[in-house]
Write an enzyme that holds these catalytic residues in place. Structure first.
Site, PDB file in Angstrom:
ATOM      1  N   THR A  90     -65.428  17.954  33.634  1.00 40.54           N
ATOM      2  CA  THR A  90     -65.580  17.979  35.194  1.00 40.54           C
ATOM      3  C   THR A  90     -66.308  18.849  35.796  1.00 40.54           C
ATOM      4  O   THR A  90     -66.940  18.420  36.917  1.00 40.54           O
ATOM      5  CB  THR A  90     -64.203  17.675  35.799  1.00 40.54           C
ATOM      6  OG1 THR A  90     -63.437  18.922  36.100  1.00 40.54           O
ATOM      7  CG2 THR A  90     -63.428  16.587  35.081  1.00 40.54           C
TER       8      THR A  90
ATOM      9  N   MET B  42     -67.527  16.048  40.677  1.00 46.89           N
ATOM     10  CA  MET B  42     -66.925  14.958  40.769  1.00 46.89           C
ATOM     11  C   MET B  42     -65.919  14.853  39.731  1.00 46.89           C
ATOM     12  O   MET B  42     -65.975  14.051  38.817  1.00 46.89           O
ATOM     13  CB  MET B  42     -67.951  13.732  40.657  1.00 46.89           C
ATOM     14  CG  MET B  42     -68.813  13.445  41.654  1.00 46.89           C
ATOM     15  SD  MET B  42     -67.893  12.868  43.269  1.00 46.89           S
ATOM     16  CE  MET B  42     -67.629  14.369  44.147  1.00 46.89           C
ATOM     17  N   HIS B  43     -64.737  15.740  39.928  1.00 49.61           N
ATOM     18  CA  HIS B  43     -63.900  15.798  38.983  1.00 49.61           C
ATOM     19  C   HIS B  43     -63.074  14.343  38.648  1.00 49.61           C
ATOM     20  O   HIS B  43     -63.124  14.003  37.610  1.00 49.61           O
ATOM     21  CB  HIS B  43     -62.561  16.827  39.433  1.00 49.61           C
ATOM     22  CG  HIS B  43     -63.240  18.005  39.764  1.00 49.61           C
ATOM     23  ND1 HIS B  43     -63.545  18.984  38.691  1.00 49.61           N
ATOM     24  CD2 HIS B  43     -63.343  18.980  40.843  1.00 49.61           C
ATOM     25  CE1 HIS B  43     -64.032  20.262  39.213  1.00 49.61           C
ATOM     26  NE2 HIS B  43     -63.709  20.052  40.372  1.00 49.61           N
ATOM     27  N   ASP B  44     -62.576  13.837  39.733  1.00 49.90           N
ATOM     28  CA  ASP B  44     -61.897  12.505  39.299  1.00 49.90           C
ATOM     29  C   ASP B  44     -62.865  11.425  38.752  1.00 49.90           C
ATOM     30  O   ASP B  44     -62.393  10.575  38.234  1.00 49.90           O
ATOM     31  CB  ASP B  44     -60.979  12.077  40.410  1.00 49.90           C
ATOM     32  CG  ASP B  44     -59.941  13.080  40.993  1.00 49.90           C
ATOM     33  OD1 ASP B  44     -59.661  13.967  40.112  1.00 49.90           O
ATOM     34  OD2 ASP B  44     -59.611  13.019  42.026  1.00 49.90           O
TER      35      ASP B  44
END
Length: 306
Positions: free
Chosen positions: A193, A234-236
């Site tokens: 991520t 944009m981790h999620d």
């Protein structure tokens, strides 16, 4: 294209959660059947309000259930310093009257799972409290879960403590229970991520894309995981990307344990890449990402939104 993958999304919006919810709603390969909220980035009252605002923005009738207000055993430590006090600073959403379902998240998840004709995929992009509660109260539901895809953890350094990633560190007891559960788990942690950056050029093109692009651009201006000048992480969104484009990720089967006791290491995911502990693998851990392919997919899925 007919949606083929039925999913439940557990989330704590959160600015990057907003992008992930957009992708879960509008990726044509996915059929989002339930959203549940959990305390994490901000309080569960705020994450629920934010999720309802997003559903109203998109005129979506996807059901939503509010989940756990606190971790299993610890006080909540939030990430308002990253997402702002409301959790989604930067955009003025229109008022609405929509309310969550009149049952807690883990019961709503159980009901959807038990009524589904085949096992479903759970996607968790916040602390794992709701998933742990589901497994604690209704262990029989595990047979109705095809797999759990989560954003959380790290095989290396953390982003909340030196070694711990935020989602796991907020509720390490819940995470430890989930990793011991026997569920098929895909872990998209900081190893991938942190690579999932949307470039300044990409971000600058969002407002011209559609009203979703304008909204996300406004939110990203207030997101403190990166910046509009250097790019935002944009981790999620990685968890949703894996569902649709798994070939963008390099995965390795590993044994993963969650530390719950250490004074300095609580919340750390111990990822045994080299098999030194001699334990059987309990997760597929994402270790590398095709960044260009990821950005191309994000552009495509955002273009599917209104």
């Amino acid at each position: 294209m007919t949606a083929s993958l039925h999913i439940i999304l557990d989330t704590d919006p959160g600015i990057d959660d907003a992008a992930a919810i957009a992708a879960a709603l509008f990726a044509p390969q996915l059929d989002l059947q339930l959203i549940t909220t959990v305390a994490g980035n901000v309080s569960v009252e705020k994450t629920t309000r934010n999720a309802l605002q997003l559903l109203h923005f998109w005129n979506s009738d996807i059901p939503l259930a509010q989940g756990a207000a606190t971790p299993l055993l610890r006080p909540l430590r939030d990430a308002a310093y990253v997402h702002g006090e409301s959790g989604m600073e930067g955009y003025d959403f229109v008022d609405h009257q929509r309310q969550p379902l009149a049952k807690p998240a883990f019961i709503a998840i159980r009901d959807v799972l038990m009524n589904a004709p085949e096992p479903m995929t759970l996607v968790a992009i916040g602390p794992l409290t709701n998933i742990a509660l589901l497994l604690m109260h209704y262990p029989e539901c595990a047979c109705n879960i095809r797999r759990l895809v989560l954003m959380g953890g790290s095989a290396g350094r953390g982003n909340f403590t030196p070694n711990a990633e935020f989602n796991i560190a907020v509720d390490p007891e819940a995470a430890a229970l989930v990793f011991r559960s026997g569920l098929e788990i895909v872990m998209c942690g900081l190893d991938v991520t942190n690579q999932a950056m949307l470039s300044p050029d990409f971000l600058n093109k969002l407002p011209a894309l559609n009203r979703t692009g304008k909204m996300l651009h406004s939110l990203f201006n207030h997101y403190r995981s990166g910046s509009m000048r250097t790019g935002v992480r944009m981790h999620d969104l990685c968890a949703i990307a894996w569902l649709v484009r798994p070939e963008l990720f390099t995965l390795q089967s590993c044994f993963v344990a969650v530390e719950t006791q250490g004074q300095y290491t609580a919340g750390t995911t111990v990822v045994d890449i080299e098999g030194r502990l001699g334990q059987p693998a309990n997760a597929q851990v994402a270790l590398a990402l095709d960044v260009d392919g990821f950005r191309q997919w994000v552009a495509e899925v955002f273009a599917c939104a209104p």
